[in-house]
Design a protein around this motif. Structure first.
Motif, PDB file in Angstrom:
ATOM      1  N   GLU A 135      14.446 -24.105  66.802  1.00  0.00           N
ATOM      2  CA  GLU A 135      14.499 -22.999  66.696  1.00  0.00           C
ATOM      3  C   GLU A 135      13.089 -22.253  66.874  1.00  0.00           C
ATOM      4  O   GLU A 135      12.791 -21.509  65.927  1.00  0.00           O
ATOM      5  CB  GLU A 135      15.193 -22.996  65.461  1.00  0.00           C
ATOM      6  N   GLY A 136      11.730 -23.078  67.006  1.00  0.00           N
ATOM      7  CA  GLY A 136      10.792 -22.854  67.469  1.00  0.00           C
ATOM      8  C   GLY A 136       9.964 -22.936  66.428  1.00  0.00           C
ATOM      9  O   GLY A 136       8.500 -22.507  66.318  1.00  0.00           O
ATOM     10  N   GLY A 137      10.322 -23.792  65.625  1.00  0.00           N
ATOM     11  CA  GLY A 137       9.269 -24.313  64.411  1.00  0.00           C
ATOM     12  C   GLY A 137       8.435 -25.305  65.250  1.00  0.00           C
ATOM     13  O   GLY A 137       8.630 -25.192  66.342  1.00  0.00           O
ATOM     14  N   ALA A 186      12.893 -19.536  63.846  1.00  0.00           N
ATOM     15  CA  ALA A 186      11.371 -19.786  63.310  1.00  0.00           C
ATOM     16  C   ALA A 186      10.886 -18.084  62.932  1.00  0.00           C
ATOM     17  O   ALA A 186      10.033 -18.024  61.847  1.00  0.00           O
ATOM     18  CB  ALA A 186      10.659 -20.834  63.945  1.00  0.00           C
ATOM     19  N   ASN A 237       4.667 -21.303  70.308  1.00  0.00           N
ATOM     20  CA  ASN A 237       6.092 -21.389  70.216  1.00  0.00           C
ATOM     21  C   ASN A 237       7.209 -20.688  71.518  1.00  0.00           C
ATOM     22  O   ASN A 237       8.114 -21.037  71.771  1.00  0.00           O
ATOM     23  CB  ASN A 237       6.651 -22.112  69.532  1.00  0.00           C
ATOM     24  N   PHE A 238       6.834 -19.273  71.102  1.00  0.00           N
ATOM     25  CA  PHE A 238       7.888 -18.845  71.816  1.00  0.00           C
ATOM     26  C   PHE A 238       7.510 -17.993  72.873  1.00  0.00           C
ATOM     27  O   PHE A 238       5.685 -17.137  73.104  1.00  0.00           O
ATOM     28  CB  PHE A 238       8.239 -17.003  70.834  1.00  0.00           C
ATOM     29  N   TYR A 264       0.851 -19.036  64.739  1.00  0.00           N
ATOM     30  CA  TYR A 264       1.072 -20.499  65.382  1.00  0.00           C
ATOM     31  C   TYR A 264       2.368 -20.603  65.890  1.00  0.00           C
ATOM     32  O   TYR A 264       2.561 -20.532  66.826  1.00  0.00           O
ATOM     33  CB  TYR A 264       0.488 -21.019  64.001  1.00  0.00           C
ATOM     34  N   LEU A 265       3.128 -19.750  64.660  1.00  0.00           N
ATOM     35  CA  LEU A 265       4.371 -20.524  65.512  1.00  0.00           C
ATOM     36  C   LEU A 265       4.571 -19.250  66.488  1.00  0.00           C
ATOM     37  O   LEU A 265       6.227 -19.482  67.213  1.00  0.00           O
ATOM     38  CB  LEU A 265       5.195 -19.792  64.268  1.00  0.00           C
ATOM     39  N   HIS A 315      13.611 -22.046  59.874  1.00  0.00           N
ATOM     40  CA  HIS A 315      13.108 -23.467  60.601  1.00  0.00           C
ATOM     41  C   HIS A 315      11.896 -23.662  61.289  1.00  0.00           C
ATOM     42  O   HIS A 315      11.052 -23.505  62.026  1.00  0.00           O
ATOM     43  CB  HIS A 315      13.886 -22.402  61.974  1.00  0.00           C
TER      44      HIS A 315
END
Lengths: 211, 660
Positions: free
Chosen positions: B254-256, A137, A51-52, A47-48, B248
């Motif tokens: 910070e991407g969380g 994260a 976001n990247f 899931y995280l 995070h």
């Protein structure tokens, strides 16, 4: 004269291996809890990742590697060690079933050493991630996954130490032979979970999932 | 039966049982005084402590609700400050969900499951004791926080970013997060205990298809706990780590991801509703069968509906998040699942109606509460189907309509069956009947009061009153309905007060209950009220699904368990064939010390991460002592004493006796 039908259970044993013993169910219930925990943790990891743009994210330093992928060395060594540690555990498991005390002691001893070495190797694995837990994260989730699994390594090794000490100093009784067989299930579980985590932490970043 | 049946003389049996009884009493007798509190492992004692503790938390939660209702009774009221109001509604929700609802329904399971399956104790009694202490510590932590003006104030689900380090500095949310950890540990070990006991400790003859519906409900709840609760431990654990060591996970910078928290929380939070509600279905099945004096219609359909509810319950969580940006396909899927779960619930309601239909009803207080449940829960279910539809949900999200819905579901689905269960089983626990007259007052006050509080909230929600506001303006026009709700709250509270007085009165002056006051069917009614410490002198052999109703007078019994050691019978998972004589561990102080180590880990862990290392070492030390510290270990292993068999079967094999 009236009589009563009776099932006489006075000859039944006190302990038996595997599904006969309530301990097997208790242990596997706890492992089911931890399996759901790791499954949810793995879902969190992916899931995280959404976001990247780059996973792991680049490091803003000139000397840093272009893609700070986790280094394979310690993790791979640990994986090989953990898989191999199943051999003494299986032999220990079988000799506990057969009642071979000295072989069980020897194998448990080897397992204890494997456990401590695996914990030592794990502490180097954190460094191989190139990020701290508070960097971003990505760092948070890989540290958390490694840490949760390390916690299990510690509990597993402690349990092996306790059973080793028991078989060295006290009776090799049926109750604790059942415990050793149950320890085996925990051991194989910890190794299996690690195989999943190893593949996910070290190799999925090497695949481009956005294709 | 794999074991051959033998026959013994009845008179001889009676004489030997008389002699054995003393030994059993001595073997299973609990320690006295303070040692009882810290070491006793009897499942009945632990369950009663759970029930009393959870009920005290229920009263605390109720007082908080009353304070909120006073504050909202008229517009622009200043009885509570906004900050106090935030703490109070958060602690109210947290208390009711984590310290009352889940512990008390599982506690009824811990008390009744061993008795219903014919076992002498649960499978892991010391772990059971540990679970209680951990739960108690979690509850004390939350209320210490509240009394020190450090009560959590971000709502009972503590959404980030509000609960994150930047918007909730201080320790309030940390107390919430660690309280979650405590109560979840307790629920998780309780679930493992129930599963182990149900699978391995049933009396011979009680194959899985003869399991009472109450036990099925507890079993399915236990499985749901195992798969749902790790999610919330992870959610609160990651939140605590964001707050303590600057990870995070939920920090978008910070991407969380803040939505991730909602997923983790509701992946637990929705099954949680069913974890609270399914045991209630078990209470209802017991009560309906006893008061309709009828077998439950459609046993198989009931069991399958419970299992279906357990599965579908995991596919609904996103309907709490319709107001977040989730893909439309996802919304449709979760809408469909949310509507689908009405089917198994409906099947069960129809099965109960079919059971009640045409039966000569014995309308006593427990059944009244069940009938009340039908009315309230069906209403809550209807608004549930409404909320499952996305456009409607977006309109009334976070309004009092949702507050009305969730209280209809939870109070209707859980608290009403629970009060019915109290009236039904308190005679078993205490040996005294509760007053029927007071019971009726109790029911009607609660029923009328409940509808007065929560029915107007539907309208308030439709009128636009948002939840979690500490006051509102006179121009809003919400004053009248709020006043009605506030008056209703006090009617409801009076009903609960009547119950408390009824229990206190019955303990002194209630009619003596006897073994089976309701002529009910499950095995707990075959032993004295309150049951002896060892539950069953001779483990019964179960002959049908309704153990008491279908038992023949010459039903076989199990003999040969030790009377001088705490032995329990372990049987096979499917058919309950006798397998082992398992020695159940007795009183021990180590569960208490392990719980203290756990407390050090998580309470000191609010302030410093090093507490986890120290706590882990302490817990390891306590567990080592637990492992090595049993002074009796020699008795049970090496020198197996040649037990003198208490009874020799008569030499001549007789024909099967026929007694009518």
């Amino acid at each position: 004269m009236s009589t009563r039908a009776v099932i006489d259970v006075s000859e039944l044993p006190h302990h038996e291996f595997d599904t006969y013993d309530p301990v097997w169910w208790g242990n596997n219930g706890l492992l089911a809890i931890e399996t759901s925990m790791f499954a949810i943790l793995i879902a969190t990891y992916f899931y995280l990742r959404q976001n990247f743009a780059l996973w792991p994210p680049p490091i803003a330093e000139l000397t840093a590697p272009l893609r700070p992928l986790p280094d394979l060395g310690y993790g791979t060594a640990n994986t090989i060690l953990l898989v191999l540690s199943c051999i003494p555990m299986i032999i220990g498991d079988l000799s506990a079933r057969r009642g071979n005390r000295s072989m069980t002691q020897l194998m448990l001893g080897i397992c204890v050493i494997c456990g401590f070495v695996a914990i030592a190797l794990r502490s180097f694995e954190f460094g191989a991630m190139h990020f701290y837990w508070d960097s971003n994260a990505y760092g948070s989730i890989v540290w958390f996954m490694l840490g949760m699994h390390m916690m299990h390594l510690a509990v597993l090794t402690t349990e092996a130490v306790l059973l080793f000490v028991w078989t060295m100093t006290r009776e090799f009784d049926m109750k604790h032979r059942v415990d050793i067989v149950t320890l085996g299930i925990y051991w194989y579980w910890v190794v299996t979970i690690w195989l999943f985590l190893y593949a996910i932490i070290y190799f999925t970043p090497r695949l481009d999932l956005r294709a | 039966m794999s074991q051959p049946l033998q026959h013994i003389n009845d008179d001889e049996l009676a004489a030997v049982m008389e002699r054995e009884k003393e030994e059993l009493e001595r073997t299973w007798s609990p320690p006295h005084g303070l040692r009882w509190w810290f070491t006793d492992t009897d499942h009945k004692g632990i369950a009663l402590r759970y029930i009393v503790t959870a009920f005290i938390f229920f009263i605390f939660g109720g007082i908080e609700a009353a304070l909120m209702r006073i504050q909202l009774s008229r517009p622009d009221n200043h009885f509570l400050s906004p900050d106090k109001y935030n703490q109070i509604f958060t602690v109210h929700g947290t208390t009711m969900m984590f310290l009352f609802a889940v512990p008390i329904v599982t506690a009824l399971g811990i008390y009744l499951v061993p008795l219903m399956i014919g076992a002498r104790d649960v499978a892991f009694p010391r772990v059971n004791l540990y679970g209680y202490f951990v739960y108690l510590i979690g509850g004390i932590l939350l209320y210490t926080g509240l009394l020190l003006n450090t009560g959590p104030d971000a709502g009972w689900f503590a959404y980030v970013p509000l609960s994150g380090p930047s918007f909730s500095p201080g320790k309030r949310v940390d107390i919430w997060a660690q309280m979650i950890t405590f109560t979840e540990i307790s629920a998780l070990v309780g679930a493992v205990i129930i599963i182990g006991s149900v699978f391995k400790m049933r009396a011979p003859g009680m194959s899985l298809n003869r399991l009472p519906l109450f036990v099925w409900a507890q079993l399915i709840t236990a499985f749901m706990i195992i798969f749902a609760m790790p999610a919330v431990m992870l959610a609160s654990g990651l939140l605590a780590s964001d707050r303590l060591i600057d990870t995070h996970f939920f920090n978008p910078a910070e991407g969380g991801d803040a939505i991730l928290y909602q997923h983790l929380f509701w992946f637990f939070g929705h099954p949680e509703v069913y974890i609270i509600f399914i045991p209630g279905l078990g209470f209802i099945s017991s009560i309906v069968a006893a008061f309709a004096r009828n077998k439950i219609f459609g046993y198989t359909a009931m069991v399958l509906s419970l299992i279906a509810t357990g599965f579908i319950g995991f596919g609904l969580w996103v309907h709490h998040m319709f107001a977040t940006p989730i893909p439309q396909v996802g919304q449709s899927l979760f809408t469909a699942a949310s509507m689908m779960i009405a089917i198994p619930s409906g099947v069960q309601i129809f099965c109960w109606i079919a059971t009640l239909w045409g039966s000569k009803l014995n309308i006593k207080t427990p059944l009244l509460f069940v009938l009340g449940f039908f009315a309230i829960f069906v209403l809550g279910g209807l608004t549930g189907v409404m909320l499952a539809s996305v456009p409607l949900d977006l309109q009334i999200h976070d309004t009092f309509f949702v507050v009305a819905h969730l209280h209809y579901v939870l109070i209707g689905g859980s608290v009403f069956p629970l009060f019915g269960a109290f009236y039904y089983w308190i005679p078993k626990w205490t040996g005294r009947m509760l007053s029927e007259t007071a019971g009726r007052w109790n029911f009607w006050l609660m029923f009328i009061g409940f509808n007065m509080v929560f029915f107007p909230m539907h309208q308030l929600g439709l009128n636009g009153m948002p939840r979690r506001v500490y006051t509102y303006l006179p121009e809003s026009g919400w004053g009248t309905l709020n006043l009605i709700a506030s008056i209703g709250a006090f009617v409801l509270a009076t009903g609960v007060l009547v119950f408390v007085i009824n229990v206190i009165w019955a303990r002194r002056a209630g009619a003596v209950a006897g073994d089976n006051p309701w002529a009910a069917d499950t095995l707990e009614w075959s032993v004295s009220s309150p049951p002896p410490h060892y539950n069953f002198h001779n483990i019964p052999v179960v002959q049908g699904r309704y153990a008491m109703w279908e038992a023949t007078p010459d039903a076989p019994i199990v003999r040969g368990l030790s009377t001088t050691k705490r032995e329990a019978l372990v049987t096979s998972v499917l058919d309950a064939e006798p397998e082992l004589r398992f020695e159940v561990p007795g009183p021990s102080i180590w569960p208490f010390w392990v719980s203290i180590a756990t407390a050090v880990m998580f309470i000191v862990g609010i302030f410093t991460p090093w507490a986890f290392l120290v706590g882990a070492i302490l817990a390891g030390a306590a567990l080592t002592a637990w492992f090595f510290g049993d002074p009796n270990y020699k008795n049970k292993t090496v020198s197996e004493p040649a037990e003198t068999k208490p009874i020799q079967p008569p030499p001549r094999p007789e024909l099967q006796p026929k007694e009518v």
